[in-house]
Motif scaffolding. Structure first.
Motif, PDB file in Angstrom:
ATOM      1  N   MET A 237       0.824  -1.214   0.000  1.00 23.03           N
ATOM      2  CA  MET A 237       0.000   0.000   0.000  1.00 23.03           C
ATOM      3  C   MET A 237       0.856   1.261   0.000  1.00 23.03           C
ATOM      4  SD  MET A 237      -3.408  -0.605   2.334  1.00 23.03           S
ATOM      5  CE  MET A 237      -2.720  -1.701   3.560  1.00 23.03           C
TER       6      MET A 237
ATOM      7  N   TYR B 258      -4.082   2.881  -3.367  1.00 21.04           N
ATOM      8  CA  TYR B 258      -5.000   1.910  -2.783  1.00 21.04           C
ATOM      9  C   TYR B 258      -6.366   2.538  -2.526  1.00 21.04           C
ATOM     10  CZ  TYR B 258      -4.404   4.131   1.784  1.00 21.04           C
ATOM     11  OH  TYR B 258      -4.398   5.035   2.815  1.00 21.04           O
TER      12      TYR B 258
ATOM     13  N   SER C 217      -9.988   1.541  -0.142  1.00 17.62           N
ATOM     14  CA  SER C 217     -10.668   0.661   0.808  1.00 17.62           C
ATOM     15  C   SER C 217     -12.119   0.409   0.417  1.00 17.62           C
ATOM     16  CB  SER C 217     -10.633   1.289   2.205  1.00 17.62           C
ATOM     17  OG  SER C 217     -11.290   2.556   2.196  1.00 17.62           O
TER      18      SER C 217
ATOM     19  N   THR D 162      -6.478  -7.565  -4.678  1.00 18.17           N
ATOM     20  CA  THR D 162      -7.898  -7.298  -4.485  1.00 18.17           C
ATOM     21  C   THR D 162      -8.589  -8.520  -3.913  1.00 18.17           C
ATOM     22  OG1 THR D 162      -9.869  -6.326  -5.540  1.00 18.17           O
ATOM     23  CG2 THR D 162      -8.672  -8.012  -6.791  1.00 18.17           C
TER      24      THR D 162
ATOM     25  N   PHE E 130     -11.322  -4.076  -1.828  1.00 18.56           N
ATOM     26  CA  PHE E 130     -10.222  -3.113  -1.831  1.00 18.56           C
ATOM     27  C   PHE E 130      -9.390  -3.351  -3.078  1.00 18.56           C
ATOM     28  CE2 PHE E 130      -8.610  -6.872   0.264  1.00 18.56           C
ATOM     29  CZ  PHE E 130      -7.332  -7.010  -0.232  1.00 18.56           C
TER      30      PHE E 130
ATOM     31  N   ILE F 180      -5.309  -2.535  -4.387  1.00 12.52           N
ATOM     32  CA  ILE F 180      -3.959  -1.985  -4.234  1.00 12.52           C
ATOM     33  C   ILE F 180      -3.246  -2.138  -5.569  1.00 12.52           C
ATOM     34  CG2 ILE F 180      -1.756  -2.145  -3.010  1.00 12.52           C
ATOM     35  CD1 ILE F 180      -3.297  -3.620  -0.749  1.00 12.52           C
TER      36      ILE F 180
ATOM     37  N   SER G 267       0.555  -1.531  -6.841  1.00 12.44           N
ATOM     38  CA  SER G 267       1.835  -1.224  -6.207  1.00 12.44           C
ATOM     39  C   SER G 267       3.014  -1.561  -7.108  1.00 12.44           C
ATOM     40  CB  SER G 267       1.949  -2.015  -4.901  1.00 12.44           C
ATOM     41  OG  SER G 267       3.120  -1.667  -4.192  1.00 12.44           O
TER      42      SER G 267
ATOM     43  N   LYS H 230      -3.880   7.364  -1.646  1.00 14.66           N
ATOM     44  CA  LYS H 230      -5.222   6.826  -1.760  1.00 14.66           C
ATOM     45  C   LYS H 230      -5.860   7.284  -3.069  1.00 14.66           C
ATOM     46  CE  LYS H 230      -8.787   5.680   1.575  1.00 14.66           C
ATOM     47  NZ  LYS H 230      -9.383   5.981   2.901  1.00 14.66           N
TER      48      LYS H 230
END
Length: 305
Positions: A53, A58, A60, A230, A253, A255, A257, A265
């Protein structure tokens, strides 16, 4: 001439890790954690997922249903069908866990598009929810299902991580999917909630496995990876079906990366169907309108789009 030889000698002596991003080969990992609620993930001790993250973008609240179509049940079949294809269930036609008439021939697993663009690419799938391998995976050079009898998701996840560690180093996959199932199993057995110790314990165990995989990826110093993480749904009580109006189930969620990812976010609403277009775009696979993807590339730096 002497100056040229000196420069050549210097270049040959540079460690592999000093390669620039442009000189490194690109690789992607779709990492799925079944039935994982983000609020539980943030309560658990997850140093490896935390690192992903902090090293990317990312959300939520990545929704498991889109604006256009919301009739499918909020279970794994439609969820993973949407994640691996980048389209909603009215297209891939998995409405529940029955798989009566799936349309993965028309809306295939993202490996299909990787192979179409890069026939030489190596593709690797490691899962332990069998319908993914049976119905969804296509164009995989290696496809592994770690399920066995008796049912033991923790053991199956351990095996999936062990395969990943071995095959990342040996096969150097261009595109890879890795799935962990024990978090969902713990939710069904004990409850999908941050206050449930068994649920938190499962998340922490999966995080430890993610750490082993990341350690292996980081050793591939001539490669640059983009990782999308995810889940197919959240959960409420000990279930997640019929969750169309329940935020605890609807919110997954996402992410994204890696060195190519923006940090922080997501400002915009993102969806589970966004993972695949993001990975494809990073690899340089141009999205064709004819594919009718519902997702869009998100979380990438502007020079990667």
């Amino acid at each position: 001439m002497i100056r040229s030889l000196s420069l050549l000698t210097l270049l040959l002596c540079l460690p592999v890790g000093s390669l620039s991003a442009a000189e490194k080969s690109k690789h992607v990992l779709l990492l799925g954690i079944d039935g994982c609620r983000f609020d539980a993930l943030t309560k658990a001790k997850t140093p490896n997922l935390d690192k992903l993250m902090s090293g990317g973008s990312y959300s939520s609240t990545a929704l498991i249903l889109g604006d256009r179509y919301q009739k499918n049940d909020t279970v794994s079949g439609p969820g993973w069908g949407s994640i691996v294809t980048g389209v909603w269930a009215d297209k891939h036609n998995v409405q529940d866990n029955g798989f009566k008439e799936p349309h993965f021939d028309k809306f295939p697993h993202f490996f299909h598009y990787v192979k179409q663009r890069m026939p030489e690419a190596k593709t690797l799938s490691i899962i332990n929810w069998s319908p993914i391998k049976t119905f969804m995976v296509s164009s995989a050079d290696i496809s592994i299902d770690t399920t066995s009898i008796p049912k033991a998701y923790k053991m199956w996840d351990d095996a999936a991580a062990a395969y990943a560690v071995d095959l990342i180093a040996k096969e150097k996959p261009t595109a890879m999917m890795l799935y962990f199932g024990e978090v969902d199993e713990a939710g069904h057995a004990h409850g999908f909630h941050p206050t449930v110790p068994q649920y938190i314990e499962a998340i922490e165990h999966v995080d430890s496995l993610v750490g082993k995989v990341l350690e292996t990826i980081n050793k591939q110093t001539d490669q640059e990876w983009l990782i999308a993480v995810t889940s197919d749904h959240g959960g409420l009580g000990t279930g997640h079906g019929g969750g169309h109006d329940k935020p605890e189930i609807l919110n997954s969620f996402l992410i994204v990366s890696g060195p190519a990812a923006e940090k922080g976010k997501f400002d915009e609403q993102v969806y589970i169907v966004d993972a695949v277009p993001t990975l494809l775009t990073y690899l340089g696979v141009e999205i064709d309108d004819a594919w009718q993807l519902d997702g869009h590339a998100v979380g990438l730096k502007s020079d990667e789009k």
